[in-house]
Design a protein around this motif. Sequence first.
Motif, mmCIF file in Angstrom:
data_model
loop_
_atom_site.group_PDB
_atom_site.id
_atom_site.type_symbol
_atom_site.label_atom_id
_atom_site.label_comp_id
_atom_site.label_asym_id
_atom_site.label_seq_id
_atom_site.Cartn_x
_atom_site.Cartn_y
_atom_site.Cartn_z
ATOM 1 N N GLY A 249 31.330 9.571 24.962
ATOM 2 C CA GLY A 249 30.465 9.854 23.825
ATOM 3 C C GLY A 249 29.387 10.852 24.176
ATOM 4 O O GLY A 249 29.473 11.559 25.186
ATOM 5 N N GLY A 250 28.350 10.897 23.340
ATOM 6 C CA GLY A 250 27.242 11.813 23.537
ATOM 7 C C GLY A 250 26.492 11.553 24.822
ATOM 8 O O GLY A 250 26.671 10.525 25.477
ATOM 9 N N ARG A 251 25.634 12.521 25.202
ATOM 10 C CA ARG A 251 24.846 12.484 26.433
ATOM 11 C C ARG A 251 25.731 12.387 27.665
ATOM 12 O O ARG A 251 25.341 11.809 28.681
ATOM 13 C CB ARG A 251 23.831 11.342 26.407
ATOM 14 C CG ARG A 251 22.900 11.322 25.191
ATOM 15 C CD ARG A 251 21.626 10.563 25.471
ATOM 16 N NE ARG A 251 20.827 11.229 26.508
ATOM 17 C CZ ARG A 251 19.979 12.233 26.302
ATOM 18 N NH1 ARG A 251 19.817 12.707 25.075
ATOM 19 N NH2 ARG A 251 19.312 12.772 27.305
ATOM 20 N N GLY A 252 26.930 12.947 27.592
ATOM 21 C CA GLY A 252 27.821 12.982 28.748
ATOM 22 C C GLY A 252 28.332 11.626 29.169
ATOM 23 O O GLY A 252 28.714 11.430 30.328
ATOM 24 N N VAL A 253 28.333 10.675 28.233
ATOM 25 C CA VAL A 253 28.743 9.318 28.581
ATOM 26 C C VAL A 253 30.251 9.233 28.791
ATOM 27 O O VAL A 253 31.035 9.720 27.977
ATOM 28 C CB VAL A 253 28.312 8.318 27.486
ATOM 29 C CG1 VAL A 253 28.989 6.959 27.702
ATOM 30 C CG2 VAL A 253 26.806 8.142 27.506
ATOM 31 N N PHE A 254 30.636 8.645 29.886
ATOM 32 C CA PHE A 254 32.037 8.320 30.148
ATOM 33 C C PHE A 254 32.071 7.008 30.908
ATOM 34 O O PHE A 254 31.309 6.809 31.864
ATOM 35 C CB PHE A 254 32.730 9.400 30.974
ATOM 36 C CG PHE A 254 34.127 9.005 31.397
ATOM 37 C CD1 PHE A 254 35.190 9.112 30.513
ATOM 38 C CD2 PHE A 254 34.365 8.493 32.669
ATOM 39 C CE1 PHE A 254 36.471 8.731 30.887
ATOM 40 C CE2 PHE A 254 35.644 8.118 33.052
ATOM 41 C CZ PHE A 254 36.695 8.240 32.159
ATOM 42 N N GLN A 255 32.917 6.110 30.466
ATOM 43 C CA GLN A 255 33.058 4.851 31.177
ATOM 44 C C GLN A 255 34.493 4.363 31.066
ATOM 45 O O GLN A 255 35.228 4.688 30.144
ATOM 46 C CB GLN A 255 32.101 3.794 30.628
ATOM 47 C CG GLN A 255 32.400 3.309 29.221
ATOM 48 C CD GLN A 255 31.525 2.142 28.819
ATOM 49 O OE1 GLN A 255 30.684 1.685 29.583
ATOM 50 N NE2 GLN A 255 31.716 1.647 27.612
ATOM 51 N N GLY A 256 34.872 3.592 32.058
ATOM 52 C CA GLY A 256 36.209 3.030 32.090
ATOM 53 C C GLY A 256 36.214 1.718 32.845
ATOM 54 O O GLY A 256 35.318 1.431 33.648
ATOM 55 N N GLY A 257 37.207 0.919 32.564
ATOM 56 C CA GLY A 257 37.330 -0.371 33.246
ATOM 57 C C GLY A 257 38.768 -0.841 33.247
ATOM 58 O O GLY A 257 39.600 -0.376 32.468
ATOM 59 N N PHE A 258 39.040 -1.761 34.152
ATOM 60 C CA PHE A 258 40.372 -2.347 34.201
ATOM 61 C C PHE A 258 40.263 -3.819 34.591
ATOM 62 O O PHE A 258 39.287 -4.242 35.208
ATOM 63 C CB PHE A 258 41.266 -1.603 35.203
ATOM 64 C CG PHE A 258 40.964 -1.936 36.653
ATOM 65 C CD1 PHE A 258 41.636 -2.954 37.310
ATOM 66 C CD2 PHE A 258 40.000 -1.211 37.341
ATOM 67 C CE1 PHE A 258 41.348 -3.267 38.630
ATOM 68 C CE2 PHE A 258 39.698 -1.519 38.666
ATOM 69 C CZ PHE A 258 40.392 -2.547 39.313
ATOM 70 N N ARG A 259 41.255 -4.566 34.197
ATOM 71 C CA ARG A 259 41.351 -5.985 34.560
ATOM 72 C C ARG A 259 42.821 -6.327 34.742
ATOM 73 O O ARG A 259 43.642 -6.040 33.880
ATOM 74 C CB ARG A 259 40.752 -6.882 33.473
ATOM 75 C CG ARG A 259 40.840 -8.374 33.770
ATOM 76 C CD ARG A 259 40.339 -9.194 32.582
ATOM 77 N NE ARG A 259 40.278 -10.606 32.892
ATOM 78 C CZ ARG A 259 41.303 -11.451 32.739
ATOM 79 N NH1 ARG A 259 42.471 -10.995 32.292
ATOM 80 N NH2 ARG A 259 41.172 -12.732 33.038
#
Length: 220
Positions: free
Chosen positions: A121-131
Amino acid sequence: VSRERIEERTALTPIEHIKTEAGVDIVQTGLNQSNVVGRGFNNVFSGALLTITDNRYAFVPSLRVNAFNFIPSTELDIERMEIVLGPGAALYGPNSASGVLHIVNSSPIDRPGSQVNLAAGGRGVFQGGFRSAWRNESETFGVKVSGKYFQGDDWMYHDPAETSAFRDAVDEGADADTLKIAKRSFDAQNYGGEVRLDYRPSDDSEWVIQGGVNNAASSI
């Protein structure tokens, strides 16, 4: 807050899921940082709300403050979130007079399988996860491994007191390149993971071994 509601919303921290709950006061202090209270007044650092994950204390023990971005559980781990606005000593023990937030993660025995989530998203946001969770055929033993990563550009603010101190030090002959004061990094980044082993020898007993780590690579 049920599992279904958690799955419907992308969140930078678990606190995003309780923002619409009545009686909860949340102060946002950064992209993935916030202070939460259920009773009384909020503050810059607030540890009044007893925060626990899977029946264990989740605040920073050296400072007795809540740092929700340091909790290693991923969004995919959370089964439900329990909020008690009033004193809950009968259920949760001491230090719960100002309310309780309990994050309950799902057992690999009850919820096996693998999941991955990605968000940007905005402000350079990047996130990821796994389970990834596995259980044996008799459903008495299970293993879970999960991990997450986050990065973004936090809001910029330069403290006038720090700027003034920097100028005074330079005027007194200090090397501007070696000074640390007033040189904040606004690049937010953290990553972590968790491992959990569950064993149920009978219907009324359960053994859980769980450990995790979270590294704030860059945080204001």
